[in-house]
Design an enzyme around this catalytic site. Structure first.
Site, PDB file in Angstrom:
ATOM      1  N   ARG A 101       0.800  -4.505  12.545  1.00  0.00           N
ATOM      2  CA  ARG A 101       0.114  -4.871  13.774  1.00  0.00           C
ATOM      3  C   ARG A 101       0.705  -6.185  14.292  1.00  0.00           C
ATOM      4  NH1 ARG A 101      -1.406  -0.415  14.111  1.00  0.00           N
ATOM      5  NH2 ARG A 101      -3.530   0.386  14.283  1.00  0.00           N
ATOM      6  N   GLY A 139       0.871  -1.181   0.000  1.00  0.00           N
ATOM      7  CA  GLY A 139       0.000   0.000   0.000  1.00  0.00           C
ATOM      8  C   GLY A 139       0.898   1.217   0.000  1.00  0.00           C
ATOM      9  N   SER A 193       4.486   6.110  13.979  1.00  0.00           N
ATOM     10  CA  SER A 193       3.992   7.427  13.520  1.00  0.00           C
ATOM     11  C   SER A 193       4.341   8.548  14.492  1.00  0.00           C
ATOM     12  CB  SER A 193       2.475   7.370  13.309  1.00  0.00           C
ATOM     13  OG  SER A 193       1.811   7.143  14.547  1.00  0.00           O
ATOM     14  N   HIS A 227       5.642   0.610  19.722  1.00  0.00           N
ATOM     15  CA  HIS A 227       4.613   1.124  18.788  1.00  0.00           C
ATOM     16  C   HIS A 227       4.758   2.641  18.569  1.00  0.00           C
ATOM     17  CE1 HIS A 227       0.312   0.198  17.165  1.00  0.00           C
ATOM     18  NE2 HIS A 227       0.914   1.125  16.452  1.00  0.00           N
ATOM     19  N   ILE A 228       5.870   3.024  17.947  1.00  0.00           N
ATOM     20  CA  ILE A 228       6.148   4.456  17.774  1.00  0.00           C
ATOM     21  C   ILE A 228       6.291   4.864  16.310  1.00  0.00           C
ATOM     22  CG2 ILE A 228       7.247   4.818  20.034  1.00  0.00           C
ATOM     23  CD1 ILE A 228       9.992   4.593  18.413  1.00  0.00           C
ATOM     24  N   GLU A 276       0.149  -5.221  23.791  1.00  0.00           N
ATOM     25  CA  GLU A 276       0.899  -3.971  23.933  1.00  0.00           C
ATOM     26  C   GLU A 276       0.460  -3.291  25.214  1.00  0.00           C
ATOM     27  OE1 GLU A 276       0.621  -1.598  20.377  1.00  0.00           O
ATOM     28  OE2 GLU A 276       1.583  -3.141  19.172  1.00  0.00           O
TER      29      GLU A 276
HETATM   30  O1  LIG Z   1      -0.531   2.142  14.469  1.00  0.00           O
HETATM   31  C1  LIG Z   1      -0.883   3.247  14.281  1.00  0.00           C
HETATM   32  C2  LIG Z   1      -2.057   3.603  13.546  1.00  0.00           C
HETATM   33  O2  LIG Z   1      -2.854   2.719  13.213  1.00  0.00           O
HETATM   34  O3  LIG Z   1      -2.236   4.797  13.265  1.00  0.00           O
END
Ligand SMILES: O=CC(=O)O
Length: 358
Positions: free
Chosen positions: A275, A192, A326, A323-324, A304
């Site tokens: 994920r 994507g 973004s 989980h960083i 998490e």
């Molecule tokens: O994992 C982050 C999101 O889905 O924005």
């Protein structure tokens, strides 16, 4: 606290006008009743809150913390009767929550690109429109993916640890050697916008070939990065670096399991910034600890946070981030603003900037 600065200003204007003519209370109540009620499940970054406050369209209540998610019980109370809901990925939006909200709820806006925390079927059944935040985070996620890939393949965490703790003896010929991108084949699982952005950033490292797999070929995207469509098995066999970019759906749940790892080269690096649920973590542990694959870099896990005593944390060849992907100031503010704008547009019955087709 229910708040809207603009609404307050409007009320102040009414107060000023009606001080002369009287009848203030009735008008104030009418003005307040025209504002749609919204609950925001997290203290989202300031740009989104500013948009909501200044909209003059909504009065909103906020779970005023970014450190702890709103407790479920509190959430179920707070959503009662709201017209709109802004959430983040830690909230499970399911039948129980939608029932608690009741029939006024028209719009859900999640500050995330992922939507596996939403029960789309339940939302669709109730005619609730859903906004999400793709695109604005593509650059930040791609950048972090490249950072994680290099950190894992060139063993940077091990290296800094050795330097700090006295493991750094003489210069050694094969000490802390890793695997390089030059002349490699990079595989993308789920092509994507983000997969393309990752490949664009990796290409200057002299990658030899990009390959990808997906439910079907995606020629328009693939042509941007000159990527070849291959089967799932070929992706496993050929990739020197395998980057997981697919959404978590019932079809992709634990798609990265021993079947995949057993076909990968023992020099390959596995990277997941999508994920945690797409990976079978027991199988990954096995593959890493037996040397079936060379290393893994994970920005996402199940659960998490991953408990600090989880076996994956014991492995030198596994780099785990909390989980960083973004997490840049610019991107998180852009996500917050987009989530706010999606909500306001949806509540006005207009097309959202980014709306999920249910
Ligand atoms: O994992 C982050 C999101 O889905 O924005």
């Amino acid at each position: 606290m229910w708040c809207s600065r603009m609404a307050l200003r409007r009320l102040q204007r009414i107060v000023c006008t009606l001080n002369i003519t009287g009848g203030l209370t009735g008008n104030m109540q009418r003005e307040m009743s025209t504002l749609q009620r919204v609950y925001v499940t997290r203290q989202i970054p300031p740009e989104g809150l500013k948009i909501l406050r200044e909209s003059g369209q909504v009065q909103f209540e906020l779970w005023d913390s970014d450190d702890v998610p709103v407790p479920r019980k509190e959430l179920l109370q707070k959503v009662k009767g709201v017209d709109g809901l802004v959430c983040v990925l830690t909230e499970r939006i399911d039948a129980e929550l939608l029932d608690a909200a009741g029939p006024n709820l028209k719009v859900l806006s999640t500050m995330s690109v992922g939507f596996d925390h939403l029960s789309l079927e339940e939302l669709k059944k109730r005619g609730i429109r859903v906004g999400y935040t793709p695109d604005v985070l593509t650059d930040a996620v791609a950048e972090l993916t490249v950072a994680l890939l290099l950190t894992t393949s060139r063993r940077l965490v091990e290296a800094t640890h050795e330097a700090k703790t006295g493991g750094w003896g003489t210069w050694r010929t094969l000490w802390l050697c890793g695997h390089e991108l030059a002349n490699s084949t990079v595989g993308i699982l789920g092509l994507g916008r983000i997969g393309v952005a990752i490949a664009e950033r990796l290409a200057p490292f002299k990658v030899k070939k990009f390959i990808y797999t997906d439910v079907a070929p995606r020629p328009e995207l693939a042509s941007i990065i000159n990527a070849e469509y291959v089967s799932f098995d070929e992706l496993a066999k050929q990739s020197d670096f395998l980057s997981v970019c697919c959404a978590l759906t019932p079809e992709t749940k634990e798609i990265c399991n021993k079947n995949l790892f057993s076909k990968m080269k023992n020099t390959s690096i596995f990277i997941n910034t999508s994920r945690g649920g797409v990976v079978n973590q027991e199988d990954l542990y096995e593959a890493l600890s037996t040397g079936q694959i060379a290393g893994a870099g994970l920005d996402v896990t199940v659960p998490e946070p991953l408990p600090t005593n989880h076996p994956l944390f014991t492995l030198k060849n596994c780099v785990i981030l909390p989980h960083i992907a973004s997490a840049s100031y610019t991107t998180r503010n852009a996500m917050s603003a987009l989530a706010a704008n999606n909500l306001l547009l949806g509540l006005r019955g207009e097309p959202m900037i980014k709306e999920l087709k249910l």
